[in-house]
Design a protein around this motif. Structure first.
Motif, PDB file in Angstrom:
ATOM      1  N   GLY A 146       0.958  -0.860  -0.348  1.00  0.00           N
ATOM      2  CA  GLY A 146       0.031  -0.027   0.012  1.00  0.00           C
ATOM      3  C   GLY A 146       0.514   0.966  -0.142  1.00  0.00           C
ATOM      4  N   HIS A 147       0.651   2.031   0.531  1.00  0.00           N
ATOM      5  CA  HIS A 147       0.891   3.592   0.798  1.00  0.00           C
ATOM      6  C   HIS A 147       2.250   3.740   1.317  1.00  0.00           C
ATOM      7  CE1 HIS A 147      -1.905   6.750  -1.160  1.00  0.00           C
ATOM      8  NE2 HIS A 147      -2.252   5.419  -0.815  1.00  0.00           N
ATOM      9  N   VAL A 148       3.450   3.929   1.121  1.00  0.00           N
ATOM     10  CA  VAL A 148       4.632   4.692   2.068  1.00  0.00           C
ATOM     11  C   VAL A 148       5.120   5.415   2.463  1.00  0.00           C
ATOM     12  CG1 VAL A 148       5.760   2.747   0.081  1.00  0.00           C
ATOM     13  CG2 VAL A 148       6.043   4.359  -0.275  1.00  0.00           C
ATOM     14  N   LYS A 179       3.789  18.736   3.945  1.00  0.00           N
ATOM     15  CA  LYS A 179       5.213  17.597   4.768  1.00  0.00           C
ATOM     16  C   LYS A 179       5.060  16.602   4.903  1.00  0.00           C
ATOM     17  CE  LYS A 179       6.129  21.690   7.031  1.00  0.00           C
ATOM     18  NZ  LYS A 179       6.316  22.367   8.011  1.00  0.00           N
ATOM     19  N   TYR A 180       6.100  15.300   3.795  1.00  0.00           N
ATOM     20  CA  TYR A 180       5.597  13.788   3.367  1.00  0.00           C
ATOM     21  C   TYR A 180       6.972  12.868   4.701  1.00  0.00           C
ATOM     22  CZ  TYR A 180       2.565  13.831  -0.127  1.00  0.00           C
ATOM     23  OH  TYR A 180       1.404  14.929  -0.579  1.00  0.00           O
ATOM     24  N   ALA A 227       3.839   5.268  -6.545  1.00  0.00           N
ATOM     25  CA  ALA A 227       4.558   4.421  -7.134  1.00  0.00           C
ATOM     26  C   ALA A 227       5.941   6.150  -7.872  1.00  0.00           C
ATOM     27  CB  ALA A 227       4.219   4.710  -9.320  1.00  0.00           C
ATOM     28  N   TRP A 228       5.014   7.401  -7.223  1.00  0.00           N
ATOM     29  CA  TRP A 228       5.851   8.878  -7.587  1.00  0.00           C
ATOM     30  C   TRP A 228       6.180   8.620  -5.944  1.00  0.00           C
ATOM     31  CZ3 TRP A 228       4.248  13.061  -4.154  1.00  0.00           C
ATOM     32  CH2 TRP A 228       5.281  14.224  -4.231  1.00  0.00           C
ATOM     33  N   HIS A 229       5.729   8.148  -4.859  1.00  0.00           N
ATOM     34  CA  HIS A 229       5.943   8.263  -3.641  1.00  0.00           C
ATOM     35  C   HIS A 229       7.906   7.815  -3.008  1.00  0.00           C
ATOM     36  CE1 HIS A 229       3.856  11.171  -1.527  1.00  0.00           C
ATOM     37  NE2 HIS A 229       2.440  10.925  -1.525  1.00  0.00           N
ATOM     38  N   LEU A 230       7.154   6.285  -3.529  1.00  0.00           N
ATOM     39  CA  LEU A 230       7.952   5.572  -3.225  1.00  0.00           C
ATOM     40  C   LEU A 230       9.258   5.969  -4.452  1.00  0.00           C
ATOM     41  CD1 LEU A 230       8.946   2.741  -2.516  1.00  0.00           C
ATOM     42  CD2 LEU A 230       7.966   1.704  -4.677  1.00  0.00           C
ATOM     43  N   LYS A 231       9.289   6.604  -5.670  1.00  0.00           N
ATOM     44  CA  LYS A 231      10.508   7.070  -6.144  1.00  0.00           C
ATOM     45  C   LYS A 231      11.301   8.531  -5.353  1.00  0.00           C
ATOM     46  CE  LYS A 231      11.291   9.179 -11.127  1.00  0.00           C
ATOM     47  NZ  LYS A 231      11.449  10.081 -10.564  1.00  0.00           N
ATOM     48  N   GLU A 232      10.384   8.860  -5.002  1.00  0.00           N
ATOM     49  CA  GLU A 232      10.508  10.202  -4.293  1.00  0.00           C
ATOM     50  C   GLU A 232      11.776   9.491  -3.254  1.00  0.00           C
ATOM     51  OE1 GLU A 232      10.676  14.049  -4.357  1.00  0.00           O
ATOM     52  OE2 GLU A 232      10.082  13.065  -6.387  1.00  0.00           O
ATOM     53  N   GLU A 281       8.066   0.579   7.240  1.00  0.00           N
ATOM     54  CA  GLU A 281       9.788   1.277   6.515  1.00  0.00           C
ATOM     55  C   GLU A 281      10.657   0.533   6.061  1.00  0.00           C
ATOM     56  OE1 GLU A 281      13.357   3.111   6.343  1.00  0.00           O
ATOM     57  OE2 GLU A 281      11.071   4.519   6.729  1.00  0.00           O
ATOM     58  N   ARG A 282      10.252  -1.221   7.051  1.00  0.00           N
ATOM     59  CA  ARG A 282      10.554  -2.028   6.625  1.00  0.00           C
ATOM     60  C   ARG A 282      11.446  -2.495   4.758  1.00  0.00           C
ATOM     61  NH1 ARG A 282       8.204  -7.504   7.341  1.00  0.00           N
ATOM     62  NH2 ARG A 282       5.817  -7.101   8.349  1.00  0.00           N
ATOM     63  N   HIS A 283       9.407  -2.275   4.535  1.00  0.00           N
ATOM     64  CA  HIS A 283       9.293  -2.748   3.168  1.00  0.00           C
ATOM     65  C   HIS A 283      10.349  -2.066   2.211  1.00  0.00           C
ATOM     66  CE1 HIS A 283       6.360  -5.568   4.764  1.00  0.00           C
ATOM     67  NE2 HIS A 283       5.554  -4.762   5.175  1.00  0.00           N
ATOM     68  N   VAL A 284      10.302  -0.910   2.616  1.00  0.00           N
ATOM     69  CA  VAL A 284      10.880   0.494   2.109  1.00  0.00           C
ATOM     70  C   VAL A 284      12.105  -0.340   1.638  1.00  0.00           C
ATOM     71  CG1 VAL A 284      11.040   2.593   2.182  1.00  0.00           C
ATOM     72  CG2 VAL A 284       9.607   2.198   1.811  1.00  0.00           C
ATOM     73  N   ALA A 285      12.964  -0.207   2.642  1.00  0.00           N
ATOM     74  CA  ALA A 285      14.484  -0.622   3.173  1.00  0.00           C
ATOM     75  C   ALA A 285      14.653  -1.996   1.769  1.00  0.00           C
ATOM     76  CB  ALA A 285      15.068  -1.280   4.275  1.00  0.00           C
TER      77      ALA A 285
END
Length: 815
Positions: A32-34, A53-54, A91-96, A61-65
């Motif tokens: 889902g949302h990261v 502000k995000y 997709a955009w947030h993950l890329k950022e 966090e562990r999935h993003v890592a």
């Protein structure tokens, strides 16, 4: 390691796609949302172009890592999140995030979309990547900012004007309004009496039902007969016209037969066609990402998977398969027939009865699937009639007049509420479950026979929002906002344009209501009558801890008396007699065998018995009706439990060795110390207990009554922070400061309707209307802290769901 990394939202989806793409692709899920807005004031700044502000969501966090680590070993990143606004934003947030961490350096980034999870669709999507659509991303950002601005300004206002722990939202509030308005319709409904005249005919040995169509030449409507006298008169007239008697049936003549072929359609006005049927969504706000489900192959029937998968999965697959296949089948065809039968002679004063019937000619989709209904009504046309011709004679075997009363509209079920939300363009299919769970978590609604019933607090919140923020809970507001967001997603409008239209009028209204509307006005007190003993007014109103009745006013010299409503009692329905019953507590029942006075009462945490200086909870008994014998039994069981709990007692030192939930422990009421497993608790000496207590850590904030001074200090610090923060204002700082400590020299007054009742007679409301948890109270004193309320049992035995409170801080920009 695979050279290509594909990111999807669902871990289940990732496993399937991994099989389709092969060894050159690694597939991971974002779950889902990261990333989301920081959960505090100032996350959206209206004064600086609605900058947002995000922060990375802690749970993800562990999935993003894991994604960052996998990307370090790959050459290309494929963002394959859902093809809607939310998916594009993920997709955009993950890329950022990955870009800010430097893991995208030298990597190719692709955006891929697919609309079905099949081998060909997945491979085709990966072979035709595109770039990120900032129009879709900005539309999602506008939606998120809008929800934040509504929630972070309306919810704190509800905390101040009603009670803590409440929330309001752009979508949930119109849904609550629907439920409350339906309840008002039901309450205002006045049943009307009407009578129908029905009979039974017979021809060729087959019986069938009849209904009166015309009486004395006039068409029979619902209210043609409104009392028994008129209905009996019509019944007798029909019997006489048909020549019926107590011992012999009457005779009717077939006057006309109307035959039609009707096509029953399940999905719109589509005609039978050779080509596959193509359907479009009925909800204009559906984003067409994952809100329609079909089998990957109709050749895989439910029978093929039965016994090979879990029973629940089998039933779900069977439902999906049947509906999908039915949508491609022809419509069902019925032959319908309506037969008019004449009682007596033809003329201007004639009497006609009608028989309706139907025959299924071609099953069509009904052979596979037939949709159910929550509010289904019997169909009087669903009968098979015997062969009839005009002029045939039909026997009238029965005739009776029946009394009926009109019924109010039904309360909403989950299905009918979702359908109503769809019709008004409120929310999306993927959000309906969240809307419903939020209404239940906030205790705005209850379920009765699987129907939504608004609670007292739900009604008060709805009236407050409807009266003061009517535009924002109007059904058309959310739908119109969705249209604007669609325009943003198509690139026809800047994403800040809908926010500009919304923000200034909204925040001005919030400020005005905060200044001009009092808690007493919002509590919607209703006077029930006068107290026979004192002549003081008795009112029912909503307080911080739930609904209660009150004798007297805060302006009286003698402080008012309070009593909470019992479980099941409603503010709208309680009477003066009901209210007087509530003031019968505390009840003195008698004495224990040891001579201790026994008193039954209701406290903050529910009903209890007091004997001497000790207490016993009443878990199953009603304090209003519990007898002395039962009270003695409850006290005896409590004493036995206490005796079993006490292992050792050192009264002079104030130290005890007790049996606790997690085993034996030592306590001096200030500290708790664990006992080593290799020690026998009964053998401990006083010196050993003192040594273990000295080595034990201090008890934390969970025992709040020992930390009042620290709480006050924390509130004072919060007031200073509010005054100095960019979004703070004087009013907030003053409110925080006044919460920190009482004003010196302040004159003692009678408590307000929301004040904490101190005496036994001033009972707190029990059950679901119980006081908020300590975590919630702490968060209320600190406007920057999010409250997390743990599940706990109320006095009524109802488990309160875990919810996240909303910070009462304002989403204001820098002034």
């Amino acid at each position: 390691m695979a050279e290509n990394l594909v990111i999807v939202e669902s871990p289940a989806k990732a496993k399937t796609i991994k099989k389709y793409l092969g060894r050159d692709f690694e597939v991971l899920a974002s779950y889902g949302h990261v990333r989301d807005l920081v959960p505090k004031e100032g996350a959206v700044d209206p004064d600086h172009g609605y900058t947002m502000k995000y922060q990375v969501l802690e749970k993800n966090e562990r999935h993003v890592a894991a994604i960052a680590r996998a990307l370090g070993k790959s050459k290309a990143l494929y963002l394959a999140t859902d093809p809607d606004r939310e998916g594009e934003a993920i997709a955009w947030h993950l890329k950022e995030i990955l870009d800010s961490r430097g893991t995208l350096d030298g990597k190719d980034v692709h955006r891929v979309v697919f609309y079905e999870i099949t081998r060909n669709a997945i491979r085709e999507a990966v072979g035709q990547p595109r770039g990120l659509s900032m129009e879709l991303v900005n539309a999602q950002q506008a939606r998120r900012a809008l929800d934040y601005l509504v929630g972070f300004n309306l919810s704190p206002l509800l905390w101040k004007k009603v009670r803590r722990g409440l929330s309001a939202g752009r979508v949930q509030s119109p849904a609550l309004r629907m439920i409350c308005e339906r309840e008002e319709e039901i309450a205002a409904f006045v049943a009307q009496e009407y009578w129908t005249i029905e009979g039974e005919g017979a021809h060729g040995g087959q019986a069938f039902p009849l209904k009166l169509l015309e009486y004395r030449g006039e068409k029979v409507e619902q209210f043609s007969f409104t009392n028994e006298t008129a209905a009996r008169e019509a019944e007798n007239s029909l019997r006489a016209a048909a020549g019926a008697s107590a011992n012999a049936p009457g005779s009717l003549r077939v006057l006309a037969i109307d035959r039609k072929q009707v096509a029953a359609r399940l999905y719109g006005a589509h005609e039978v066609a050779e080509e596959p049927r193509i359907y479009k969504t009925k909800s204009k706000n559906a984003q067409e990402a994952h809100e329609a489900i079909r089998p990957t192959s109709a050749a895989i029937t439910p029978a093929d998977v039965e016994g090979k998968i879990d029973d629940d999965l089998y039933r779900l697959y069977a439902l999906i398969w049947k509906r999908a296949v039915a949508s491609q089948m022809s419509h069902a065809v019925f032959d319908t027939v309506a037969v008019d039968l004449l009682a007596g002679s033809e003329g201007p004063q004639r009497h006609l009865l009608r028989a309706n019937g139907s025959t299924l000619v071609k099953p069509g989709y009904i052979a596979v699937y037939q949709e159910g209904s929550d509010d289904a009504k019997a169909d009087d046309a669903d009968h098979v009639l015997p062969p009839l011709q005009e002029g045939d004679s039909v026997s009238l075997t029965q005739l009776a007049a029946s009394q009926h009363f009109t019924e109010p509209p039904p309360r909403y079920s989950e299905a009918s509420l979702v359908k109503a939300l769809e019709e008004h363009g409120i929310g999306r299919p993927s959000t309906y479950a969240t809307i419903i769970s939020t209404l239940q978590d906030r205790e705005y609604v209850e379920m009765d026979n699987r129907r939504f019933v608004p609670t007292d607090i739900g009604k008060i919140v709805n009236r407050f929002l409807t009266h003061h923020f009517h535009r924002y809970v109007e059904y058309g507001f959310t739908a119109a906002m969705e249209d604007e967001l669609d325009a943003v997603s198509r690139g026809e409008e800047e994403w800040t344009t809908p926010l500009e239209k919304f923000w200034k009028p909204f925040i001005h209204q919030v400020d005005r209501i905060e200044r001009t509307v009092t808690r007493e006005q919002v509590a919607q007190a209703r006077e029930l009558g006068k107290d026979p003993a004192t002549g003081k007014p008795i009112t029912v109103r909503m307080g911080r801890f739930g609904p209660f009745v009150q004798i007297g006013t805060k302006d009286d010299e003698e402080k008012p008396r309070f009593a909470g409503l019992r479980p099941g009692q409603k503010m709208d329905a309680i009477t003066l007699a009901d209210a007087m019953e509530l003031f019968k507590l505390p009840r003195t029942l008698g004495e224990t065998a040891e001579g201790e006075t026994i008193i039954a009462n209701v406290g903050r945490f529910g009903p209890y018995l007091k004997y001497g200086s000790k207490y016993a909870s009443l878990k199953e008994d009603d304090p209003y009706t519990v007898t002395l014998e039962r009270a003695r039994e409850v006290i005896r069981l409590k004493k036995e439990a206490d005796a079993n709990r006490l292992i050792q007692d050192f009264p002079d030192a104030g130290i005890q060795v007790l049996n606790g939930r997690y085993g034996p422990y030592i306590t001096d009421k200030k500290k708790n110390a664990k006992i080593p497993k290799d020690r026998e608790p009964k053998s401990l000496t006083l010196e050993e207990c003192r040594a273990m207590l000295a080595a034990a850590p201090e008890r934390g904030a969970r025992f709040g009554r020992f930390r009042r001074g620290q709480r006050a200090a924390g509130a004072t610090a919060a007031a200073a922070a509010a005054a100095s923060s960019p979004g703070g204002d004087g009013a907030q700082a003053a409110a925080a400061s006044s919460a920190a400590a009482p004003r010196k020299g302040a004159k003692k007054k009678a408590p307000s309707p929301d004040a904490k009742p101190a005496a036994a007679a001033n009972q707190r409301p029990a059950g679901g209307a119980r006081a908020r948890s300590k975590a919630s109270a702490h968060a209320g004193r600190n406007p920057r802290r999010r409250a997390k309320v743990a599940p706990r049992k109320t006095a009524a035995g109802k488990t309160r769901a875990k919810t996240s409170g909303v910070s009462p801080g304002r989403a204001r920009g820098v002034k």
